[in-house]
Design a protein around this motif. Sequence first.
Motif, PDB file in Angstrom:
ATOM      1  N   SER A  32       0.834  -1.209   0.000  1.00 20.17           N
ATOM      2  CA  SER A  32       0.000   0.000   0.000  1.00 20.17           C
ATOM      3  C   SER A  32       0.861   1.248   0.000  1.00 20.17           C
ATOM      4  CB  SER A  32      -0.899   0.035   1.227  1.00 20.17           C
ATOM      5  OG  SER A  32      -1.437  -1.200   1.469  1.00 20.17           O
ATOM      6  N   LEU A  33       1.985   1.157   0.737  1.00 21.43           N
ATOM      7  CA  LEU A  33       2.888   2.310   0.751  1.00 21.43           C
ATOM      8  C   LEU A  33       3.450   2.555  -0.652  1.00 21.43           C
ATOM      9  CD1 LEU A  33       3.836   4.349   2.728  1.00 21.43           C
ATOM     10  CD2 LEU A  33       5.808   2.933   3.242  1.00 21.43           C
ATOM     11  N   VAL A  34       3.741   1.478  -1.378  1.00 21.79           N
ATOM     12  CA  VAL A  34       4.219   1.632  -2.760  1.00 21.79           C
ATOM     13  C   VAL A  34       3.165   2.349  -3.599  1.00 21.79           C
ATOM     14  CG1 VAL A  34       4.928   0.426  -4.831  1.00 21.79           C
ATOM     15  CG2 VAL A  34       5.641  -0.416  -2.624  1.00 21.79           C
ATOM     16  N   VAL A  35       1.891   1.957  -3.401  1.00 24.31           N
ATOM     17  CA  VAL A  35       0.809   2.616  -4.145  1.00 24.31           C
ATOM     18  C   VAL A  35       0.812   4.109  -3.856  1.00 24.31           C
ATOM     19  CG1 VAL A  35      -1.681   2.782  -4.356  1.00 24.31           C
ATOM     20  CG2 VAL A  35      -0.600   0.556  -4.280  1.00 24.31           C
ATOM     21  N   THR A  36       0.971   4.463  -2.568  1.00 28.09           N
ATOM     22  CA  THR A  36       1.026   5.879  -2.208  1.00 28.09           C
ATOM     23  C   THR A  36       2.172   6.582  -2.927  1.00 28.09           C
ATOM     24  OG1 THR A  36       0.222   5.283  -0.043  1.00 28.09           O
ATOM     25  CG2 THR A  36       1.145   7.470  -0.275  1.00 28.09           C
ATOM     26  N   PHE A  37       3.331   5.934  -2.954  1.00 27.27           N
ATOM     27  CA  PHE A  37       4.493   6.564  -3.585  1.00 27.27           C
ATOM     28  C   PHE A  37       4.255   6.787  -5.069  1.00 27.27           C
ATOM     29  CE2 PHE A  37       7.451   4.767  -0.168  1.00 27.27           C
ATOM     30  CZ  PHE A  37       7.352   5.935   0.554  1.00 27.27           C
ATOM     31  N   VAL A  38       3.649   5.793  -5.710  1.00 24.23           N
ATOM     32  CA  VAL A  38       3.408   5.932  -7.149  1.00 24.23           C
ATOM     33  C   VAL A  38       2.432   7.084  -7.402  1.00 24.23           C
ATOM     34  CG1 VAL A  38       2.448   4.805  -9.169  1.00 24.23           C
ATOM     35  CG2 VAL A  38       3.935   3.534  -7.662  1.00 24.23           C
ATOM     36  N   ALA A  39       1.377   7.167  -6.567  1.00 20.80           N
ATOM     37  CA  ALA A  39       0.408   8.251  -6.745  1.00 20.80           C
ATOM     38  C   ALA A  39       1.063   9.605  -6.490  1.00 20.80           C
ATOM     39  CB  ALA A  39      -0.772   8.050  -5.806  1.00 20.80           C
ATOM     40  N   LEU A  57       9.778   7.716  -7.798  1.00 17.69           N
ATOM     41  CA  LEU A  57       9.592   6.335  -8.250  1.00 17.69           C
ATOM     42  C   LEU A  57      10.869   5.528  -8.086  1.00 17.69           C
ATOM     43  CD1 LEU A  57       7.590   6.197 -11.594  1.00 17.69           C
ATOM     44  CD2 LEU A  57       6.937   5.375  -9.365  1.00 17.69           C
ATOM     45  N   LEU A  58      11.969   6.125  -8.556  1.00 21.42           N
ATOM     46  CA  LEU A  58      13.226   5.387  -8.638  1.00 21.42           C
ATOM     47  C   LEU A  58      13.748   5.045  -7.249  1.00 21.42           C
ATOM     48  CD1 LEU A  58      15.058   4.554 -10.953  1.00 21.42           C
ATOM     49  CD2 LEU A  58      16.319   6.650 -10.641  1.00 21.42           C
ATOM     50  N   VAL A  59      13.731   6.033  -6.368  1.00 17.63           N
ATOM     51  CA  VAL A  59      14.360   5.844  -5.058  1.00 17.63           C
ATOM     52  C   VAL A  59      13.396   5.178  -4.086  1.00 17.63           C
ATOM     53  CG1 VAL A  59      15.409   6.994  -3.109  1.00 17.63           C
ATOM     54  CG2 VAL A  59      15.895   7.771  -5.417  1.00 17.63           C
ATOM     55  N   TYR A  60      12.201   5.762  -3.928  1.00 21.07           N
ATOM     56  CA  TYR A  60      11.303   5.233  -2.894  1.00 21.07           C
ATOM     57  C   TYR A  60      10.621   3.958  -3.346  1.00 21.07           C
ATOM     58  CZ  TYR A  60      12.068   9.285  -0.061  1.00 21.07           C
ATOM     59  OH  TYR A  60      12.661  10.224   0.713  1.00 21.07           O
ATOM     60  N   ALA A  61       9.909   4.029  -4.485  1.00 27.93           N
ATOM     61  CA  ALA A  61       9.161   2.847  -4.915  1.00 27.93           C
ATOM     62  C   ALA A  61      10.104   1.772  -5.439  1.00 27.93           C
ATOM     63  CB  ALA A  61       8.153   3.231  -5.994  1.00 27.93           C
ATOM     64  N   GLY A  62      11.170   2.189  -6.128  1.00 25.36           N
ATOM     65  CA  GLY A  62      12.005   1.205  -6.812  1.00 25.36           C
ATOM     66  C   GLY A  62      13.106   0.619  -5.976  1.00 25.36           C
ATOM     67  N   ALA A  63      13.574   1.327  -4.954  1.00 24.33           N
ATOM     68  CA  ALA A  63      14.708   0.805  -4.205  1.00 24.33           C
ATOM     69  C   ALA A  63      14.374   0.580  -2.730  1.00 24.33           C
ATOM     70  CB  ALA A  63      15.893   1.750  -4.349  1.00 24.33           C
ATOM     71  N   ILE A  64      13.912   1.625  -2.058  1.00 26.24           N
ATOM     72  CA  ILE A  64      13.727   1.508  -0.610  1.00 26.24           C
ATOM     73  C   ILE A  64      12.629   0.501  -0.286  1.00 26.24           C
ATOM     74  CG2 ILE A  64      12.994   2.764   1.436  1.00 26.24           C
ATOM     75  CD1 ILE A  64      14.465   5.147   0.389  1.00 26.24           C
ATOM     76  N   MET A  65      11.486   0.625  -0.993  1.00 23.13           N
ATOM     77  CA  MET A  65      10.388  -0.289  -0.678  1.00 23.13           C
ATOM     78  C   MET A  65      10.713  -1.708  -1.099  1.00 23.13           C
ATOM     79  SD  MET A  65       8.453   1.240   1.113  1.00 23.13           S
ATOM     80  CE  MET A  65       7.276  -0.065   1.343  1.00 23.13           C
ATOM     81  N   VAL A  66      11.546  -1.854  -2.142  1.00 25.29           N
ATOM     82  CA  VAL A  66      11.949  -3.208  -2.526  1.00 25.29           C
ATOM     83  C   VAL A  66      12.749  -3.839  -1.404  1.00 25.29           C
ATOM     84  CG1 VAL A  66      13.304  -4.553  -4.141  1.00 25.29           C
ATOM     85  CG2 VAL A  66      11.889  -2.730  -4.975  1.00 25.29           C
ATOM     86  N   LEU A  67      13.613  -3.025  -0.773  1.00 30.78           N
ATOM     87  CA  LEU A  67      14.392  -3.544   0.355  1.00 30.78           C
ATOM     88  C   LEU A  67      13.472  -3.937   1.505  1.00 30.78           C
ATOM     89  CD1 LEU A  67      17.586  -1.372   0.484  1.00 30.78           C
ATOM     90  CD2 LEU A  67      17.339  -3.779  -0.051  1.00 30.78           C
ATOM     91  N   VAL A  68      12.470  -3.073   1.778  1.00 28.90           N
ATOM     92  CA  VAL A  68      11.542  -3.368   2.870  1.00 28.90           C
ATOM     93  C   VAL A  68      10.817  -4.686   2.592  1.00 28.90           C
ATOM     94  CG1 VAL A  68       9.421  -2.596   3.965  1.00 28.90           C
ATOM     95  CG2 VAL A  68      11.232  -0.970   3.538  1.00 28.90           C
TER      96      VAL A  68
END
Lengths: 165, 429
Positions: A32-39, A57-68
């Motif tokens: 859900s957090l990823v959805v928020t980041f994309v929006a 997108l690149l940093v939060y959705a693509g890297a940090i959330m992937v790590l989480v």
Amino acid sequence: MERLIFYVLATVAVAGALGTVSFKNPLSCALSLVVTFVALSGLYFQNDAPFVGVLQLLVYAGAIMVLVIFVIMLLNLPDVQLEQERVSRQGIPLALFLLGPLGVLVISRLISIELGEKPEVNASFGSAASVGELLFEKYLFQFEIISVVLLVAIVGAVVLAKKRL
Amino acid sequence: MDSFGWLLLKAFIPWFVLLNMIPIMIFLERKGSALIADRIGPNRAFIPGLGLRMAGMVQNLADVVKLLFKEEFVPNHVHRRLYVFAPMLSLFVSLTVGAVIPMTPAMDLEGGVFQVQGIDANIGILYVLAISSLAVYSVTLAGWASNNKYALMGGLRASAQMISYELSMGLAVVGLFMVYGSTSLGDMVASQNDTWAWVLPRWGVFLQPIGFVLFLVAGFAETNRNPFDLPEGESEIIGFHVEYGAIKFALFFMAEYIHIVVVSLLIATCYFGGYQIPWVSPETIQKPDVAAMLGKVLLVGGILVGCVIGIQLLKWHLSNRKIWKDDRKREGLVLSFLFGWIPALIALILLVAWDGTFGATGAGLLGGFIGFLVLMLKTLFFCWLFVWVRWTLPRFRYDQLMDLGWKLLVPVGLLNIVLTGIFVKLGIW
């Protein structure tokens, strides 16, 4: 049309944020957090800041959330490991006392916003070049300080994780 | 040319091209692997009545029918929503990435300038990096939602691998930004038109040889292809899609092939001049007199090539007739008309009916089409490279993969940026 896109993106962002705190499954929360980041990234795009949007997108959705998500998957937590948290009676006044002023502030600001047309910005606004100029000329010192802070954090993480180097 | 219809067309063409590259990729992969492994490859499926096999191309149709009509099976132990969502996301992401790639030069039509490029954004290649970083989710979620040890392992491997190699890809791209002074893919391609060092075209591969190698290796890793196909690793864990079947599995496969095509398109666009023909500017082709000459050459050449193909296929048909007893004996005849006589006839009719001149629109369209063909030729070469490497090299071990990514590619990428900076400052590039 523009306002419609805004409302769709804003609704999705808020829905994602609500999902983050209300889902039981940790992976669903993270998604859900990823959805928020994309929006949010869409909102940046709409507000003539494509570079910030892409970085979002690149940093939060693509890297940090992937790590989480990576960590959640590695631990493979069951749905609710924590006990069901109960809201205690004494907590409510305290929460109201602490968060009330903030809420009043936010709501008063929200009410005073006038909905108008988006102001025109010059062509270079929000491009990689203009962000770079700000970052490496005006805010160079702050930028370097933050880099050092991040470096300290990385070194700390390595030291904590690897006792014998 | 900013009306809604034109925008729709701009969005539609890249999507259409990418989707139609899938059967070509499958064909390339099958026939390429057969060539390398010294086999024949698929040659049985044929269209009843016509007997068309098209060297195995019809096998794709048979596969699609099979995958569509298989039972839509969802195992009981999976996380149902994410399990269904993951393949959709993977296809969505790989199709969306192609939107920023300029597929044709700017065509100077009568109504204005038209260029086939979904999003002409300033951020260009950053958009590619951003969207393709979302591709990790599809693989990771598929692995997790399958609720299967091997699938989870594949998902974990994929997420670690894709994050690691995204970094080297980003570093390779920084070198490009420095050389071309722009993040927009359109600008990048346009500035690869000049010549450099007397004769060489100003292509990225000559200006950024180290960056090209980095980008290529990272591209292989990003698409999860051999030698980086550890997320799949069919000989050890079968991978993230072990629980998938029917069309959901096909979606993953389509996404993988589109990803290959997109990476090939990006390599062709960033490092090999995109739609540019070396030493010829796209404006030259679009001049009416040049276009008229080109048109005549193309039509005459088309007639000649069509006749040669027709004759060869007819010969093949005559020898086939003795071998096959079923519909396949007609294949050569049908093909010779399909690819030989009918195109030759159309070219002949056009040559006779055409007055030999072009208006601005005709010349622009012809120039755009030639640019598109050139881009596709370069892209197909790199698609073939992907197939070639897959059937030639063995898979990496996991620690080798991580070592290569973090201990070799990242330092080399940083070094490349420093070197590029020095060269740019000295004014050599």
